[in-house]
Scaffold this motif. Structure first.
Motif, PDB file in Angstrom:
ATOM      1  N   SER A   7       0.827  -1.208   0.000  1.00  0.00           N
ATOM      2  CA  SER A   7       0.000   0.000   0.000  1.00  0.00           C
ATOM      3  C   SER A   7       0.863   1.260   0.000  1.00  0.00           C
ATOM      4  CB  SER A   7      -0.929  -0.001   1.221  1.00  0.00           C
ATOM      5  OG  SER A   7      -0.195   0.093   2.438  1.00  0.00           O
ATOM      6  N   LEU A   8       1.995   1.213   0.688  1.00  0.00           N
ATOM      7  CA  LEU A   8       2.901   2.369   0.685  1.00  0.00           C
ATOM      8  C   LEU A   8       3.470   2.623  -0.704  1.00  0.00           C
ATOM      9  CD1 LEU A   8       4.818   1.833   4.057  1.00  0.00           C
ATOM     10  CD2 LEU A   8       3.255   3.714   3.499  1.00  0.00           C
ATOM     11  N   LEU A   9       3.793   1.550  -1.429  1.00  0.00           N
ATOM     12  CA  LEU A   9       4.267   1.731  -2.806  1.00  0.00           C
ATOM     13  C   LEU A   9       3.186   2.352  -3.674  1.00  0.00           C
ATOM     14  CD1 LEU A   9       6.229  -1.606  -3.447  1.00  0.00           C
ATOM     15  CD2 LEU A   9       7.183   0.672  -3.120  1.00  0.00           C
ATOM     16  N   SER A  63       9.199   3.175  11.224  1.00  0.00           N
ATOM     17  CA  SER A  63       8.556   2.927   9.934  1.00  0.00           C
ATOM     18  C   SER A  63       7.045   2.934  10.055  1.00  0.00           C
ATOM     19  CB  SER A  63       9.045   1.607   9.339  1.00  0.00           C
ATOM     20  OG  SER A  63       8.897   0.540  10.245  1.00  0.00           O
ATOM     21  N   LYS A  64       6.508   2.544  11.238  1.00  0.00           N
ATOM     22  CA  LYS A  64       5.063   2.603  11.430  1.00  0.00           C
ATOM     23  C   LYS A  64       4.576   4.055  11.502  1.00  0.00           C
ATOM     24  CE  LYS A  64       3.524   2.727  15.166  1.00  0.00           C
ATOM     25  NZ  LYS A  64       2.968   3.475  16.278  1.00  0.00           N
ATOM     26  N   GLU A  65       5.352   4.914  12.130  1.00  0.00           N
ATOM     27  CA  GLU A  65       5.007   6.337  12.168  1.00  0.00           C
ATOM     28  C   GLU A  65       5.017   6.932  10.756  1.00  0.00           C
ATOM     29  OE1 GLU A  65       4.475   8.562  15.312  1.00  0.00           O
ATOM     30  OE2 GLU A  65       3.648   6.549  15.375  1.00  0.00           O
ATOM     31  N   MET A  66       6.011   6.544   9.965  1.00  0.00           N
ATOM     32  CA  MET A  66       6.062   7.033   8.588  1.00  0.00           C
ATOM     33  C   MET A  66       4.917   6.461   7.760  1.00  0.00           C
ATOM     34  SD  MET A  66      10.080   7.327   7.552  1.00  0.00           S
ATOM     35  CE  MET A  66      10.568   5.703   8.087  1.00  0.00           C
ATOM     36  N   PHE A  67       4.481   5.259   8.085  1.00  0.00           N
ATOM     37  CA  PHE A  67       3.308   4.686   7.421  1.00  0.00           C
ATOM     38  C   PHE A  67       2.080   5.542   7.706  1.00  0.00           C
ATOM     39  CE2 PHE A  67      -0.306   1.622   8.146  1.00  0.00           C
ATOM     40  CZ  PHE A  67      -0.681   1.540   6.826  1.00  0.00           C
ATOM     41  N   PHE A  68       1.886   5.905   8.960  1.00  0.00           N
ATOM     42  CA  PHE A  68       0.772   6.781   9.302  1.00  0.00           C
ATOM     43  C   PHE A  68       0.903   8.130   8.575  1.00  0.00           C
ATOM     44  CE2 PHE A  68      -0.062   4.660  13.678  1.00  0.00           C
ATOM     45  CZ  PHE A  68      -0.857   3.699  13.052  1.00  0.00           C
ATOM     46  N   THR A  69       2.129   8.647   8.512  1.00  0.00           N
ATOM     47  CA  THR A  69       2.346   9.911   7.796  1.00  0.00           C
ATOM     48  C   THR A  69       1.976   9.769   6.328  1.00  0.00           C
ATOM     49  OG1 THR A  69       4.167  10.494   9.286  1.00  0.00           O
ATOM     50  CG2 THR A  69       4.053  11.660   7.194  1.00  0.00           C
ATOM     51  N   GLY A  70       2.346   8.639   5.735  1.00  0.00           N
ATOM     52  CA  GLY A  70       2.046   8.417   4.329  1.00  0.00           C
ATOM     53  C   GLY A  70       0.556   8.380   4.050  1.00  0.00           C
ATOM     54  N   VAL A  71      -0.210   7.657   4.884  1.00  0.00           N
ATOM     55  CA  VAL A  71      -1.659   7.565   4.631  1.00  0.00           C
ATOM     56  C   VAL A  71      -2.354   8.883   4.951  1.00  0.00           C
ATOM     57  CG1 VAL A  71      -1.769   5.067   4.931  1.00  0.00           C
ATOM     58  CG2 VAL A  71      -2.068   6.544   6.920  1.00  0.00           C
ATOM     59  N   VAL A  72      -1.856   9.610   5.942  1.00  0.00           N
ATOM     60  CA  VAL A  72      -2.448  10.922   6.246  1.00  0.00           C
ATOM     61  C   VAL A  72      -2.165  11.901   5.108  1.00  0.00           C
ATOM     62  CG1 VAL A  72      -2.309  12.923   7.770  1.00  0.00           C
ATOM     63  CG2 VAL A  72      -2.417  10.628   8.746  1.00  0.00           C
ATOM     64  N   ASN A 126      -9.192  10.944  -7.548  1.00  0.00           N
ATOM     65  CA  ASN A 126     -10.407  10.945  -6.724  1.00  0.00           C
ATOM     66  C   ASN A 126     -10.146  10.456  -5.302  1.00  0.00           C
ATOM     67  OD1 ASN A 126     -12.147  11.872  -8.818  1.00  0.00           O
ATOM     68  ND2 ASN A 126     -12.235   9.791  -9.645  1.00  0.00           N
ATOM     69  N   VAL A 127      -8.944  10.707  -4.802  1.00  0.00           N
ATOM     70  CA  VAL A 127      -8.600  10.246  -3.459  1.00  0.00           C
ATOM     71  C   VAL A 127      -9.463  10.919  -2.407  1.00  0.00           C
ATOM     72  CG1 VAL A 127      -6.764  10.161  -1.726  1.00  0.00           C
ATOM     73  CG2 VAL A 127      -6.245   9.687  -4.119  1.00  0.00           C
ATOM     74  N   LEU A 157     -11.012   6.597   4.383  1.00  0.00           N
ATOM     75  CA  LEU A 157     -10.794   5.158   4.434  1.00  0.00           C
ATOM     76  C   LEU A 157      -9.330   4.807   4.700  1.00  0.00           C
ATOM     77  CD1 LEU A 157     -13.048   3.738   1.575  1.00  0.00           C
ATOM     78  CD2 LEU A 157     -13.365   3.527   4.037  1.00  0.00           C
ATOM     79  N   LEU A 158      -8.420   5.555   4.074  1.00  0.00           N
ATOM     80  CA  LEU A 158      -7.005   5.186   4.170  1.00  0.00           C
ATOM     81  C   LEU A 158      -6.503   5.216   5.612  1.00  0.00           C
ATOM     82  CD1 LEU A 158      -5.559   6.985   1.006  1.00  0.00           C
ATOM     83  CD2 LEU A 158      -6.551   4.715   1.214  1.00  0.00           C
ATOM     84  N   PRO A 159      -6.637   6.342   6.347  1.00  0.00           N
ATOM     85  CA  PRO A 159      -6.134   6.332   7.736  1.00  0.00           C
ATOM     86  C   PRO A 159      -6.939   5.430   8.663  1.00  0.00           C
ATOM     87  CG  PRO A 159      -7.211   8.416   7.228  1.00  0.00           C
ATOM     88  CD  PRO A 159      -7.107   7.680   5.939  1.00  0.00           C
TER      89      PRO A 159
END
Length: 810
Positions: free
Chosen positions: A320-322, A412-421, A430-431, A437-439
């Motif tokens: 999902s990050l990719l 990396s989990k914090e950066m994952f949250f940053t990415g979805v936010v 159309n995001v 939904l993403l966060p």
């Protein structure tokens, strides 16, 4: 460059080493075979370290050795940040796994260690080939080798039914995805001006995006990536693959094979990243896999099953990050800085972190199983004081996987949250329609990740020790088995406390490989990883994960009473099982319909298919053409030869004796040779005479020793279906001959024979054109025919030996 480079040898070295493993196993039985194998991945890892960039200046290498240059297939090694990262993981984790396996798998007399290490080396070489190759076809070859080696490793203990089942499932799912991926590669080849080079394809990304084959190619390639990296709904093979020995699980299913799909998606991101379909497929399937895997892990009672579903969940996170990070191609990096590239940074960093903490946890589970005899959390507990070192390693690994500071998984989990936010601010694809939904999905999945981490840790090491429920008395593992997980756990701590050790040696060059077109010339990605970012959204999300995760864990019994949590087995397995049973049942029905045991029926099936396909093709393309002007006059002796030929053919069905029938068949063959002589084809006539002579002699020898048929006198019967098929075959063959003759004269098509006439001598060095066609131009076909004859000969020899030894009649 056209000669072998050291990097080519690096890819082939594991295969070469595998050849010698059986000899080490046979000659040095008192020494564990793993000690001989251990040297290779260690040397490869040390050699690859020299390519780490100094100060982030990654210089790429491209080294080519021609393989099948006429088809554009070359063994090209391409080393950049992405391939170097994976190569280091493959060799580094491989070294630790081999060391661990020396103590995990006992050197018993009946333990086939030679098989284990041959399969392991075969897998290692195949994975290195996947990540270091630039040619799509070469990647595909190594890709399928990973599936083969993986299934062999999963079935290492083949006496277990579950091992065989897991190996078959992994093979069927991943190989099927590989076939789809090959079709996608073929479409890329067509769109990219007939090149299989990934570098050349990336350079033509803008042209490829305009092709109508763009989306089909993307879907087919992603099917291969999703099946290999266990993305929903293809994830069902991974839990069953846990029947493999624990070193295999630690290597294949946490650090290497399951990340091959991640590698493929990352490698082809520059080609597909501009499309909304790529963004939503990677993001959507990744998030679905993330939450499904985390929830399913909570339902498990086997430690390896928990880790299997946690691996599925973590792979979904990276995928999902990719997908989210691919949106960066639509923005100017100088303006948005890290806003949309944080997702790619998180994907790369978490890929490294996951290999460290998940590898150590798999080894911990192997230690618990090895020293207690069980992995069932219902039978475990209280091991903290009995196995203190294992407890400490587990604590570090579980805390990192749960995303707790100060370990690398937290970062990396914090950066994952940053990415979805950050993804919720995208004004493309159309995001913003689905921004919530993403966060939400990311947060809920993280809660369940925290829960299964607590289950795994507390149910194993705290509580009451239950020696009566264990198969052996629990004790700490030998130091040799602890070295590898200690090293991995140490890396978890080191990368957590000093994350920027990797910033410009591995992470930033890898980001450059994934997003090569985002930066302007001379620009570089800014990578600075640190723990404290202030009181931001991500920190509150983490606090919520810990709070709600603890509440769920403390009330776990209520959750597990729900119908969904009562079943440990993934419900999608039933779909696979029913589908496989349906395929077997359906194939049996088709086989029973076709395989009647009558040669006549088989000829009917083949001839009907031939008539239908050729007839439809000729009608569809208006290929039926006649030319009765440019024909030669038929001499009287040709009429005589033809009449005798027809008479001999018609007489065969009415002949009652085998020898007479064989002579009639020989007459037909020799008359055909005579026709070739008349038509001035001496080479073809000579070949026909030789083949026919050998055939008649062999048939006479064979049938002379067979008993006479004991049946009533044969009476020919009229069959309307046979008559229709016969007329159809004769009509289609006749029309084909007339049309081929007419097209040569009326439409000016060159005869195919002219090519062989002109090229037999210069290309093959032979004056007998027929022999040249058989041996050179059709060399592969002839080789396969000889192989079939050799197999048949071996079968005959086996039957004769069986009969001579007094076996039953066959």
């Amino acid at each position: 460059m056209s000669e072998f480079h050291t990097l080519h040898i690096l890819v082939l070295a594991p295969f070469i080493m595998a050849i010698f493993v059986p000899f080490f196993y046979k000659w040095f039985r008192h020494i564990h075979t793993g000690w001989f194998v251990l040297v290779l991945p260690l040397l490869l890892f040390i050699y690859l370290l020299q390519f780490l960039p100094v100060g982030g200046s990654m210089e790429t290498l491209e080294l080519t050795v021609p393989w099948v240059p006429s088809l554009g297939i070359n063994f090209t090694i391409y080393l950049d940040g992405l391939s170097l990262l994976f190569a280091l993981l493959i060799t580094g984790i491989g070294t630790l796994v081999v060391l661990y396996s020396i103590y995990y798998i006992a050197n018993k007399k009946d333990e086939p260690l030679n098989n284990f290490y041959v399969y392991l080396l075969m897998f290692m070489g195949a994975m290195l080939g996947v990540v270091l190759s630039d040619n799509l076809i070469v990647i595909y070859v190594f890709w399928e080798l990973t599936s083969l080696a993986s299934s062999l490793l999963i079935a290492y203990w083949f006496h277990k039914e579950k091992s065989r089942y897991g190996a078959q499932k992994s093979m069927l799912i991943t190989v099927t995805g590989g076939f789809a991926m090959l079709a996608g590669f073929s479409l890329l080849y067509v769109m990219a001006d007939q090149t299989f080079s990934i570098r050349a394809i990336i350079d033509q990304a803008d042209i490829i995006a305009q092709s109508p084959l763009f989306i089909p190619a993307m879907l087919l390639i992603l099917l291969g990536a999703f099946t290999k990296s266990a993305q929903f709904p293809f994830h069902i093979w991974l839990p069953d693959a846990m029947e493999a020995p624990t070193p295999v699980s630690a290597y294949l299913h946490s650090a290497t094979m399951v990340k091959a799909g991640i590698y493929l998606a990352a490698r082809l991101t520059p080609v597909f990243a501009g499309a909304p379909e790529w963004f939503w497929l990677l993001t959507g399937f990744g998030l679905m896999t993330l939450i499904w895997g985390s929830i399913s892990a909570v339902r498990q009672t086997d430690l390896k099953a928990i880790l299997a579903f946690s691996t599925i969940s973590q792979l979904g996170l990276i995928m999902s990050l990719l997908g989210i990070g691919s949106a960066a191609v639509h923005y100017d990096y100088a303006e948005v800085e890290m806003l949309y590239t944080t997702a790619i940074l998180a994907a790369v960093f978490h890929l490294i972190n996951h290999a460290t903490f998940k590898g150590s946890l798999f080894m911990v589970v192997g230690i618990v199983d090895h020293e207690t005899g069980t992995r069932d959390i219902r039978r475990l507990g209280g091991l903290m004081t009995i196995m203190p070192i294992t407890f400490t390693i587990s604590l570090i690994g579980v805390a990192s996987m749960a995303g707790l500071p100060p370990f690398n998984g937290f970062l990396s989990k914090e950066m994952f949250f940053t990415g979805v936010v950050n993804a919720t601010t995208l004004d493309i694809f159309n995001v913003q329609t689905f921004w919530y939904l993403l966060p939400v999905i990311a947060w809920v999945a993280s809660v369940f990740t925290f829960v299964y981490c607590m289950i795994m840790f507390f149910r194993t090491f705290t509580g009451t020790y239950k020696p009566e429920k264990l198969e052996k008395k629990a004790h700490e593992a030998p130091m040799g088995m602890l070295i590898s997980p200690i090293i991995l756990a140490s890396l978890v701590v080191i990368f957590g406390l000093f994350p920027n050790l990797l910033a410009y040696t591995i992470i930033e060059p890898t980001m450059q490989s994934i997003l090569p077109n985002v930066l302007e010339e001379g620009e570089r990605f800014y990578v600075n990883i640190y723990h404290w970012h202030g009181l931001n959204t991500e920190l509150f999300m983490t606090a919520g994960v810990i709070l709600f995760g603890m509440l769920v864990f403390l009330n776990l019994k209520r959750w597990q009473e729900a119908k969904f949590f009562l079943k440990e087995r993934d419900p999608l397995n039933a779909v696979y099982d029913r589908g496989l049973d349906g395929l077997v049942t359906g194939s049996q029905r088709v086989t029973n319909l076709q395989m009647t045991g009558l040669l006549r029926d088989y000829f009917v099936f083949m001839m009907v298919f031939l008539v239908a396909m050729l007839g439809w093709t000729m009608i569809r393309y208006n290929a039926v053409v006649f030319d009765f002007v440019n024909v030669s006059e038929i001499s009287p002796y040709l009429w005589i030869i033809t009449f005798v030929l027809i008479a001999a053919t018609i007489s065969i069905p009415f002949i009652q004796h085998r020898i007479t029938a064989i002579i009639a068949i020989g007459v037909i063959g020799f008359l055909l040779a005579l026709l070739f002589v008349v038509f001035r084809a001496p080479d073809l006539a000579l070949t026909q005479l030789l083949v026919e002579t050998v055939l008649v002699v062999l048939l006479l020898l064979a049938f002379y020793h067979l008993p006479e048929l004991r049946k009533a006198k044969f009476t020919a019967k009229f069959s309307l279906p046979n008559l229709i098929v016969s007329i159809g075959v004769g009509l289609v063959v006749t029309l084909t001959a007339f049309s081929a003759h007419a097209m040569n004269h009326e439409f000016g098509f060159d005869r195919i024979s002219s090519y062989f006439v002109e090229n037999s001598v210069p290309l093959a060095g032979g004056y007998n054109m027929v022999n040249v066609i058989l041996v050179d131009f059709r060399g592969l076909d002839t080789l396969l025919e000889v192989l079939v004859l050799a197999i048949a000969a071996l079968g005959v020899v086996t039957l004769i030996k069986h009969k001579m030894k007094g076996g039953e009649d066959v």
